[in-house]
Design an enzyme around this catalytic site. Structure first.
Site, short mmCIF file in Angstrom:
data_model
loop_
_atom_site.label_atom_id
_atom_site.label_comp_id
_atom_site.label_asym_id
_atom_site.label_seq_id
_atom_site.Cartn_x
_atom_site.Cartn_y
_atom_site.Cartn_z
N LYS A 70 6.13 29.86 -104.95
CA LYS A 70 7.36 29.52 -104.23
C LYS A 70 8.06 30.72 -103.61
CE LYS A 70 8.25 26.07 -103.58
NZ LYS A 70 7.87 24.79 -102.91
N SER A 107 0.13 23.57 -113.69
CA SER A 107 -0.36 23.08 -112.39
C SER A 107 -1.56 23.90 -111.93
CB SER A 107 0.75 23.09 -111.33
OG SER A 107 1.15 24.41 -111.03
N1 PMP Z 1 3.04 24.31 -109.18
C1 PMP Z 1 4.24 24.66 -109.64
C2 PMP Z 1 4.37 25.18 -111.03
C3 PMP Z 1 5.38 24.52 -108.82
O1 PMP Z 1 6.58 24.87 -109.28
C4 PMP Z 1 5.22 23.99 -107.52
C5 PMP Z 1 6.43 23.79 -106.65
N2 PMP Z 1 7.35 22.86 -107.18
C6 PMP Z 1 3.95 23.61 -107.09
C7 PMP Z 1 2.88 23.79 -107.96
C8 PMP Z 1 3.69 22.97 -105.76
O2 PMP Z 1 4.09 23.73 -104.65
P1 PMP Z 1 4.57 23.06 -103.32
O3 PMP Z 1 6.05 22.85 -103.41
O4 PMP Z 1 4.23 24.06 -102.26
O5 PMP Z 1 3.86 21.76 -103.13
#
Ligand code: PMP
Length: 301
Positions: free
Chosen positions: A41, A258
């Site tokens: 981010k 994630s």
């Molecule tokens: N993984 C994590 C831990 C995140 O915090 C985020 C963003 N919320 C994402 C993946 C996904 O990123 P994006 O907002 O670019 O879809």
């Protein structure tokens, strides 16, 4: 170097123990946890803040306000601090305490909302505050702000093309705002329409893969457009956790849930991908963000 310059140009790790050498299928993880505040981010936050300044929407009299499950808030705070802007962040009260402390340490004001209402409740609270006093705030709204996905279109995707010497054949990423997936997919398909891009999605709207949303929860609002995807890859929370632990044990890469889910999705792709495929996914944030949770515990790896 300054903090803004310490965003992007992250390494691309080959995840050797996850590849399929017998078929020449290789898997790579973009090391986004190595950005200055520890997550993917940072790219979006820097882009949205610089875009706001350029368009005259963010001035020293205004406060940057947004809702966040953690990583975006930390990134806003880290980028805004050296530039001298105030930051106010709404988030559900169940966001881990280390994230809240991190944001406060960087000078941000943190407001906690009802955990039962999730990130949508935090978003509604921000909207109400901005609507009641629009002149006092700069509301980047990461779900609708095109600077978010463009940061990945101009940055992340081009770095991946360069780091794989143009050999990438598959890309897969989960979607929070979908900035990473949309920006990378748009650029990769423009570079070579043959590159297949997949959106990783939790197997149910009620899941434990922090930071990403089930794809059906993303269609109401924002710039997510699933029609550019070559397909969804579903991952269970259990598999995401197990894969994050494998990444740490087998590759020395200490990442979050994630990231585990993304690598699990890449492994699913690898099972049927043609010989010689180069699969790239994203290691979104650091495992340090989850130290107080159940991801890292005694004897569970
Ligand atoms: N993984 C994590 C831990 C995140 O915090 C985020 C963003 N919320 C994402 C993946 C996904 O990123 P994006 O907002 O670019 O879809």
């Amino acid at each position: 170097m300054n903090v803004l310059e310490a965003v992007g140009n992250t390494p691309l790790f080959e995840l050797k123990s996850f590849g399929m050498p017998e078929r020449g299928v290789r898997i790579f993880g973009k090391g986004e946890f190595l950005n200055i505040s520890g997550s993917v981010k940072d790219r979006a936050a820097r882009a949205m803040i610089l875009d706001g300044i350029e368009r005259g929407l963010l001035t020293k009299e205004k406060t940057l306000i947004d809702s966040t499950s953690g990583n975006t808030g930390i990134a806003y705070a880290a980028i805004a601090a050296p530039l001298g802007y105030r930051v106010k962040l709404y988030m559900p009260a169940n966001v881990t305490v280390e994230r809240q402390k991190y944001m406060r340490a960087l000078g941000a004001q943190v407001i906690l909302t009802d955990p039962m209402e999730g990130i949508d409740g935090a978003y509604s609270a921000v909207r109400r505050e901005v609507d009641s006093d629009p002149d006092s705030y700069f509301f980047p709204d990461q779900y609708t702000n095109d600077a978010n996905w463009r940061a990945h279109y101009t940055g992340t995707a081009n770095e991946i093309i360069e780091q794989t010497e143009g050999k990438i054949t598959h890309f897969v990423a989960g979607t929070g705002t979908s900035g990473t997936f949309m920006g990378c997919t748009r650029r990769l398909k423009e570079y070579d329409p043959e590159i297949k891009c997949f959106n990783m999605t939790p197997d149910s709207p009620f899941h434990g893969i922090e930071g990403v949303k089930h794809c059906t929860c993303l269609t109401r609002h924002g710039f997510f457009d699933e029609s550019i995807s070559d397909g969804r890859i579903e991952v269970t929370t259990e598999t995401a956790y197990a894969t994050a632990r494998q990444l740490a044990r087998r590759e020395g890469l200490f990442t979050g849930i994630s990231s585990g889910a993304n690598v699990a999705a890449a492994c699913k792709l690898a099972e049927t991908a043609p010989e010689g495929s180069v699969i790239v996914t994203v290691l979104c944030d650091s495992g340090c963000r989850y130290l107080s949770g159940i991801l890292w515990g005694d004897g569970n790896a």
